[in-house]
Design a protein around this motif. Structure first.
Motif, PDB file in Angstrom:
ATOM      1  N   ALA A  80       0.822  -1.215   0.000  1.00 60.07           N
ATOM      2  CA  ALA A  80       0.000   0.000   0.000  1.00 60.07           C
ATOM      3  C   ALA A  80       0.852   1.259   0.000  1.00 60.07           C
ATOM      4  O   ALA A  80       0.332   2.364   0.113  1.00 60.07           O
ATOM      5  N   GLY A  81       2.166   1.128  -0.121  1.00 57.40           N
ATOM      6  CA  GLY A  81       3.036   2.302  -0.054  1.00 57.40           C
ATOM      7  C   GLY A  81       2.942   3.162  -1.298  1.00 57.40           C
ATOM      8  O   GLY A  81       2.581   2.694  -2.371  1.00 57.40           O
ATOM      9  N   GLY A  82       3.263   4.431  -1.117  1.00 55.49           N
ATOM     10  CA  GLY A  82       3.206   5.309  -2.260  1.00 55.49           C
ATOM     11  C   GLY A  82       4.258   6.389  -2.179  1.00 55.49           C
ATOM     12  O   GLY A  82       4.274   7.286  -3.003  1.00 55.49           O
TER      13      GLY A  82
ATOM     14  N   GLY B  40       2.997  12.070  -2.855  1.00 59.98           N
ATOM     15  CA  GLY B  40       4.314  11.572  -2.490  1.00 59.98           C
ATOM     16  C   GLY B  40       5.062  11.119  -3.729  1.00 59.98           C
ATOM     17  O   GLY B  40       4.968  11.741  -4.791  1.00 59.98           O
ATOM     18  N   GLY B  41       5.807  10.015  -3.592  1.00 57.35           N
ATOM     19  CA  GLY B  41       6.624   9.539  -4.699  1.00 57.35           C
ATOM     20  C   GLY B  41       5.813   9.221  -5.934  1.00 57.35           C
ATOM     21  O   GLY B  41       6.189   9.593  -7.052  1.00 57.35           O
ATOM     22  N   LEU B  42       4.707   8.522  -5.764  1.00 54.85           N
ATOM     23  CA  LEU B  42       3.869   8.176  -6.914  1.00 54.85           C
ATOM     24  C   LEU B  42       3.153   9.403  -7.462  1.00 54.85           C
ATOM     25  O   LEU B  42       3.202   9.684  -8.661  1.00 54.85           O
ATOM     26  N   GLY B  43       2.489  10.129  -6.579  1.00 57.15           N
ATOM     27  CA  GLY B  43       1.629  11.219  -7.018  1.00 57.15           C
ATOM     28  C   GLY B  43       2.374  12.322  -7.754  1.00 57.15           C
ATOM     29  O   GLY B  43       1.886  12.853  -8.762  1.00 57.15           O
ATOM     30  N   CYS B 135      -2.562   7.340  -5.112  1.00 53.82           N
ATOM     31  CA  CYS B 135      -1.105   7.311  -4.905  1.00 53.82           C
ATOM     32  C   CYS B 135      -0.795   7.403  -3.419  1.00 53.82           C
ATOM     33  O   CYS B 135       0.266   7.917  -3.029  1.00 53.82           O
ATOM     34  N   THR B 136      -1.723   6.944  -2.597  1.00 54.44           N
ATOM     35  CA  THR B 136      -1.578   7.090  -1.148  1.00 54.44           C
ATOM     36  C   THR B 136      -0.650   6.012  -0.588  1.00 54.44           C
ATOM     37  O   THR B 136      -0.187   5.116  -1.301  1.00 54.44           O
ATOM     38  N   ASP B 137      -0.408   6.086   0.715  1.00 55.89           N
ATOM     39  CA  ASP B 137       0.572   5.183   1.325  1.00 55.89           C
ATOM     40  C   ASP B 137      -0.017   4.339   2.454  1.00 55.89           C
ATOM     41  O   ASP B 137       0.715   3.850   3.306  1.00 55.89           O
ATOM     42  N   VAL B 209       9.705   3.341  -7.515  1.00 55.76           N
ATOM     43  CA  VAL B 209       8.476   4.131  -7.401  1.00 55.76           C
ATOM     44  C   VAL B 209       8.131   4.707  -8.776  1.00 55.76           C
ATOM     45  O   VAL B 209       6.967   4.715  -9.196  1.00 55.76           O
TER      46      VAL B 209
END
Lengths: 82, 275
Positions: A80-82, B40-43, B135-137, B209
């Motif tokens: 679930a990491g992002g 974050g990294g994805l968003g 794109c959450t964590d 990522v």
């Protein structure tokens, strides 16, 4: 692949089936359910998704679906990491 | 927007050279609106790709502040941004780079409570959105976003990575046939799912990522330009072996999140056949 780091268990009985678990050929008891497969391999049932023959099997069905000979089963960790 | 200027023709020429996208696809991209939840990294990377591709309306949602540990993979943030809200920094930076885009920023964490408290605002902001990028964590946010997308019949492009494991998929809740086939995020990972490791505990490499973010952006641009043909496929990436695996997602018939749509679709199908 998001594979569970587990060593497939090999149980020697008279009624075994051969299938592929996370890319490794294993012999398992023929009446083993998907839930049972996780238990035998010490995998937390609540932390993974199971793919059988390229199709995701929802968790509610794991207790009722038995492993079949020649199945290709992949167990993926939930991330679930992002 | 119905046509491109000469400058836009030059700017987006490489996109339009793809025969299935062409000018019509580029115009669709430029007329689209997207929501990116989690900056974050994805968003950040998803936003960079979309803005550069021509998307003019972006909604950023996040409640985190920039931390020093973010900098190796959240490439638009700098040491001077530490401690500042990510959405504020991102909006400022994107507005500077792309002067002709409109960015809406919400400094909020989407939870059941915040959605209830801001239901009208959130609903209005999502009303015209073509794609929601998750794109959450964390798992609770992912469930809330999934539920919002189901309720509003939106396109959800979900990406996640931790350690060397990445996962990405696109679900089309506007197409009830697709929902019946593929289900929703809750069908894949029910509420009681236990995440053994996250990026904070397990670590992650910035380029890994980037792989997942690129896939999310790629899916989004293809959906917007009507060239995406893989909805409901779970793509799993191993950043150690560089291998991908795909699996068809399945609806959980006990899922309470996408069940109402499922029943509705069956009813509509039955009515169509009867008539």
């Amino acid at each position: 692949m998001s594979l569970i780091n587990a060593t497939p268990s090999i149980t020697v009985t008279t009624d075994l089936i051969r299938l592929e678990l996370n890319g490794t050929t294993v012999m398992l008891e023929s009446d083993l359910s998907l839930s049972g497969l996780l238990v035998v391999n010490n995998i937390d049932v609540a932390s993974v998704a199971i793919v059988v023959n390229d199709t995701v099997i929802p968790r509610s069905g794991w207790q009722h679906i038995q492993c079949q000979a020649n199945d290709r089963i992949n167990v993926f960790s939930a991330v679930a990491g992002g | 927007m119905k046509s491109l200027t000469d400058r836009e023709y030059q700017q987006y020429s490489r996109t339009m050279l793809l025969n299935d996208i062409g000018e019509a696809g580029q115009i669709a991209i430029m007329n689209s609106q997207v929501a990116i939840i989690g900056m974050g990294g994805l968003g950040l990377l998803v936003a960079q790709y979309l803005a550069a591709a021509g998307v003019k309306h972006l909604l950023f949602i996040d409640n985190d502040v920039v931390e020093i540990s973010n900098l190796p993979r959240q490439l638009l943030y700098t040491p001077t941004d530490i401690g500042k809200p990510k959405v504020t920094v991102a909006k400022r930076t994107f507005s500077r780079i792309h002067s002709d885009i409109h960015i809406d920023a919400m400094n909020i964490k989407l939870t059941d409570d915040t959605i209830k408290a801001n239901l009208q605002l959130i609903t209005s902001k999502l009303a015209d959105v073509d794609v929601v990028f998750d794109c959450t964590d964390n798992l609770p946010s992912r469930h809330v976003i999934n539920q919002l997308c189901v309720q509003h019949q939106l396109i959800l492009i979900s990406g996640a990575i931790s350690g060397y494991q990445g996962q990405v998929f696109c679900l089309n809740f506007a197409d009830q046939t697709s929902v019946i086939l593929s289900g929703c995020y809750h069908c894949l990972y029910p509420s009681h799912t236990h995440i053994e490791q996250n990026c904070t505990q397990q670590g992650v490499l910035g380029p890994a990522v980037g792989v997942i973010a690129s896939m999310q952006a790629l899916m989004g641009l293809q959906h917007i330009s009507s060239t995406l043909n893989q909805y409901g496929v779970l793509h799993c990436f191993n950043a150690k072996s560089f291998l991908w695996q795909q699996a068809q997602m399945s609806r959980d018939h006990q899922c309470h999140v996408c069940k109402p749509m499922h029943i509705s679709a069956q009813d509509q199908g039955a009515e169509y056949v009867t008539n």
